[in-house]
Design a protein around this motif. Structure first.
Motif, PDB file in Angstrom:
ATOM      1  N   PHE A 129     125.998 -27.091 -19.218  1.00 55.52           N
ATOM      2  CA  PHE A 129     126.236 -27.519 -17.850  1.00 55.52           C
ATOM      3  C   PHE A 129     127.701 -27.941 -17.690  1.00 55.52           C
ATOM      4  CE2 PHE A 129     124.830 -29.480 -13.904  1.00 55.52           C
ATOM      5  CZ  PHE A 129     123.700 -28.739 -13.614  1.00 55.52           C
ATOM      6  N   SER A 130     128.122 -28.785 -18.584  1.00 55.76           N
ATOM      7  CA  SER A 130     129.496 -29.286 -18.530  1.00 55.76           C
ATOM      8  C   SER A 130     130.508 -28.163 -18.690  1.00 55.76           C
ATOM      9  CB  SER A 130     129.743 -30.292 -19.649  1.00 55.76           C
ATOM     10  OG  SER A 130     128.832 -31.341 -19.567  1.00 55.76           O
ATOM     11  N   GLN A 132     130.266 -25.011 -18.076  1.00 52.41           N
ATOM     12  CA  GLN A 132     130.365 -24.138 -16.913  1.00 52.41           C
ATOM     13  C   GLN A 132     131.150 -24.805 -15.802  1.00 52.41           C
ATOM     14  OE1 GLN A 132     126.495 -22.273 -15.851  1.00 52.41           O
ATOM     15  NE2 GLN A 132     125.907 -23.377 -17.678  1.00 52.41           N
ATOM     16  N   LEU A 133     130.860 -26.068 -15.615  1.00 45.89           N
ATOM     17  CA  LEU A 133     131.587 -26.798 -14.585  1.00 45.89           C
ATOM     18  C   LEU A 133     133.071 -26.818 -14.893  1.00 45.89           C
ATOM     19  CD1 LEU A 133     129.088 -29.693 -14.075  1.00 45.89           C
ATOM     20  CD2 LEU A 133     129.982 -28.257 -12.250  1.00 45.89           C
ATOM     21  N   SER A 134     133.360 -27.036 -16.131  1.00 48.93           N
ATOM     22  CA  SER A 134     134.751 -27.108 -16.553  1.00 48.93           C
ATOM     23  C   SER A 134     135.459 -25.786 -16.264  1.00 48.93           C
ATOM     24  CB  SER A 134     134.785 -27.432 -18.039  1.00 48.93           C
ATOM     25  OG  SER A 134     136.092 -27.557 -18.487  1.00 48.93           O
ATOM     26  N   ARG A 136     134.642 -23.677 -14.048  1.00 46.02           N
ATOM     27  CA  ARG A 136     134.751 -23.479 -12.596  1.00 46.02           C
ATOM     28  C   ARG A 136     135.880 -24.323 -12.012  1.00 46.02           C
ATOM     29  NH1 ARG A 136     133.283 -21.639  -7.894  1.00 46.02           N
ATOM     30  NH2 ARG A 136     132.081 -22.816  -6.361  1.00 46.02           N
ATOM     31  N   VAL A 137     136.022 -25.531 -12.479  1.00 46.86           N
ATOM     32  CA  VAL A 137     137.127 -26.366 -12.016  1.00 46.86           C
ATOM     33  C   VAL A 137     138.446 -25.647 -12.260  1.00 46.86           C
ATOM     34  CG1 VAL A 137     138.465 -28.456 -12.465  1.00 46.86           C
ATOM     35  CG2 VAL A 137     135.988 -28.591 -12.290  1.00 46.86           C
TER      36      VAL A 137
ATOM     37  N   MET B   1     127.634 -22.159 -13.136  1.00 46.56           N
ATOM     38  CA  MET B   1     126.747 -21.023 -12.900  1.00 46.56           C
ATOM     39  C   MET B   1     127.124 -19.844 -13.782  1.00 46.56           C
ATOM     40  SD  MET B   1     127.948 -18.652  -9.869  1.00 46.56           S
ATOM     41  CE  MET B   1     128.746 -17.298 -10.663  1.00 46.56           C
ATOM     42  N   TYR B   7     121.129 -20.467 -20.789  1.00 48.37           N
ATOM     43  CA  TYR B   7     121.215 -21.662 -21.634  1.00 48.37           C
ATOM     44  C   TYR B   7     120.155 -21.630 -22.721  1.00 48.37           C
ATOM     45  CZ  TYR B   7     122.870 -23.516 -17.122  1.00 48.37           C
ATOM     46  OH  TYR B   7     123.473 -23.718 -15.937  1.00 48.37           O
ATOM     47  N   TRP B  68     127.171 -23.026  -5.784  1.00 49.98           N
ATOM     48  CA  TRP B  68     126.712 -22.389  -7.009  1.00 49.98           C
ATOM     49  C   TRP B  68     125.790 -21.241  -6.646  1.00 49.98           C
ATOM     50  CZ3 TRP B  68     129.129 -25.183 -10.647  1.00 49.98           C
ATOM     51  CH2 TRP B  68     128.854 -24.935 -11.996  1.00 49.98           C
ATOM     52  N   SER B 126     126.849 -36.825 -21.706  1.00 47.77           N
ATOM     53  CA  SER B 126     126.855 -35.452 -21.209  1.00 47.77           C
ATOM     54  C   SER B 126     126.591 -35.409 -19.716  1.00 47.77           C
ATOM     55  CB  SER B 126     125.781 -34.631 -21.932  1.00 47.77           C
ATOM     56  OG  SER B 126     125.973 -34.705 -23.315  1.00 47.77           O
ATOM     57  N   PHE B 129     129.548 -36.664 -17.785  1.00 42.74           N
ATOM     58  CA  PHE B 129     130.541 -35.609 -17.891  1.00 42.74           C
ATOM     59  C   PHE B 129     130.270 -34.549 -16.812  1.00 42.74           C
ATOM     60  CE2 PHE B 129     133.357 -32.912 -20.372  1.00 42.74           C
ATOM     61  CZ  PHE B 129     134.125 -33.858 -21.037  1.00 42.74           C
ATOM     62  N   SER B 130     129.038 -34.120 -16.750  1.00 41.99           N
ATOM     63  CA  SER B 130     128.658 -33.096 -15.775  1.00 41.99           C
ATOM     64  C   SER B 130     128.859 -33.574 -14.347  1.00 41.99           C
ATOM     65  CB  SER B 130     127.179 -32.731 -15.923  1.00 41.99           C
ATOM     66  OG  SER B 130     126.925 -32.292 -17.224  1.00 41.99           O
ATOM     67  N   LEU B 133     132.466 -33.595 -13.325  1.00 41.20           N
ATOM     68  CA  LEU B 133     132.941 -32.236 -13.110  1.00 41.20           C
ATOM     69  C   LEU B 133     132.432 -31.702 -11.789  1.00 41.20           C
ATOM     70  CD1 LEU B 133     132.474 -30.878 -16.709  1.00 41.20           C
ATOM     71  CD2 LEU B 133     134.576 -30.732 -15.392  1.00 41.20           C
ATOM     72  N   ARG B 136     134.361 -33.007  -9.016  1.00 41.80           N
ATOM     73  CA  ARG B 136     135.696 -32.435  -8.941  1.00 41.80           C
ATOM     74  C   ARG B 136     135.652 -31.016  -8.378  1.00 41.80           C
ATOM     75  NH1 ARG B 136     140.875 -32.274  -9.784  1.00 41.80           N
ATOM     76  NH2 ARG B 136     141.872 -31.228 -11.535  1.00 41.80           N
ATOM     77  N   VAL B 137     134.682 -30.248  -8.783  1.00 42.44           N
ATOM     78  CA  VAL B 137     134.546 -28.898  -8.237  1.00 42.44           C
ATOM     79  C   VAL B 137     134.451 -28.972  -6.719  1.00 42.44           C
ATOM     80  CG1 VAL B 137     133.001 -26.913  -8.001  1.00 42.44           C
ATOM     81  CG2 VAL B 137     133.487 -27.814 -10.257  1.00 42.44           C
ATOM     82  N   ILE B 140     137.932 -29.978  -5.131  1.00 42.04           N
ATOM     83  CA  ILE B 140     138.945 -28.923  -5.095  1.00 42.04           C
ATOM     84  C   ILE B 140     138.509 -27.800  -4.173  1.00 42.04           C
ATOM     85  CG2 ILE B 140     140.292 -27.298  -6.450  1.00 42.04           C
ATOM     86  CD1 ILE B 140     139.667 -28.807  -8.900  1.00 42.04           C
TER      87      ILE B 140
END
Lengths: 188, 188
Positions: A129-130, A132-134, A136-137, B1, B7, B68, B126, B129-130, B133, B136-137, B140
């Motif tokens: 999850f993280s 993918q987000l990373s 995408r950012v 995504m 996963y 997503w 985790s 963290f997600s 993110l 932030r997505v 932006i």
DNA sequence: AATCCTTTTTACCCTAGGGTAAATGCATCC
DNA sequence: GGATGCATTTACCCTAGGGTAAAAAGGATT
């Protein structure tokens, strides 16, 4: 970055380490020092005791792009590199003199792989999850809409049968009209 | 995504559920159906058996922004709402007829909280963290550079003492010159 | 005070993408 | 075939932000 509150306090962290008989390494870095560089494997999950860090990466034109800022009581790592074997593209630069607690991959495992199969799975989910987000950012942060559109066609052509152009445009962060213009341009 | 690979396979998932004596609910949704709406608490971690989903949210002007896309063997949830008590802002819309496996919050806990303290902590990391993110997505993706700059000043004024304007500009996704122009404009 | 170096601002002109609105295309339904 | 409704493209003009380059403003250091 910049969670409203720190994820986990230093006391928590040290408490758990104690219970498991772990001892974290410490690292002190000077202002201006880049203590993790791109292409170096990220060996740690870093906990910032004090100081201030900038994470940046180089975009396609070679410009430094700040990916993240991180300060006291925050945690950082390069997820692709720490969780997986993928190449690290992030540079960790201390913007002031900083002291860090280092959790090595082995310690991370000791902390998290204590026992259950299912736990491993759940963690895997969170990590993916993280990551993918990373990704995408970074993508939204620096790549042009046209580039992202081309990537989308290449990697996920099926999407164009499933979602309409309006949805795709907003996924790309642009209006439908702009996407239409991009498509026209690309059709020569 | 769109992880390169899913996963976790459906077989894995059902295997673990079996071991723990869990049974996942199933959900079938029609094309066009919005099966989770903003402001509704997200009660599940969704595994897509078949079909295709769009997650979107409304930006400040009320436009639908696709956050997503997600297809077969992918997993989705609204992290803020599922992991925490925060209000869900994501809408889950089926772009084609879709069948889903639902992992409820209780089952998620059964899967992940089997035992250790430390495991809980690691998972918390985790998740945080997600969530960051994810925030932030969205930021932006839709907010203007000026708006993000103002937010940064408000939420993290100290950053301006720690990072220089070049760093901050690239964090915001713009050039230093543009940031300078924005600052001038804001100074009236 | 003079010098050097880094950070920040200005200026000029250019491009990607936005906003509004209308035109076209494509299905479906009667 | 005509009417309705949605998806897509075009057109017009506008704005945010980019690229290059130079000027100005701060620090340091001597």
């Amino acid at each position: 970055m910049f969670a409203a509150e720190p994820y986990v306090s230093k006391e928590n962290l040290l408490g758990w380490a104690n219970e498991l008989g772990l001892e974290f390494k410490k690292l002190a870095v000077q202002k201006g020092e880049v203590f993790l560089k791109e292409k170096q494997r990220c060996q740690y999950f870093y906990f910032i005791e004090e100081g201030f860090i900038r994470l940046y990466y180089l975009d396609l034109q070679g410009h430094e792009i700040t990916h993240w800022f991180s300060g006291e009581n925050m945690m950082i790592t390069s997820p692709f590199s720490f969780f997986k074997e993928e190449t690290n593209i992030l540079n960790f630069e201390a913007l002031e003199t900083t002291s860090l607690l280092l959790i090595s991959r082995e310690q991370w495992k000791a902390l998290s792989e204590e026992n259950e199969n299912s736990n491993r799975a759940i963690r895997r989910l969170s990590m993916e999850f993280s990551m993918q987000l990373s990704r995408r950012v970074m993508s939204i942060h620096t790549e042009s809409a046209e580039y992202r559109y081309l990537k989308l066609i290449k990697n996920h052509p099926l999407i164009f049968q499933k979602a309409n152009l309006g949805h795709i445009a907003s996924y790309l962060g642009i209006t439908q009209q702009s996407l239409s213009r991009i498509r026209k341009r690309l059709a020569h």
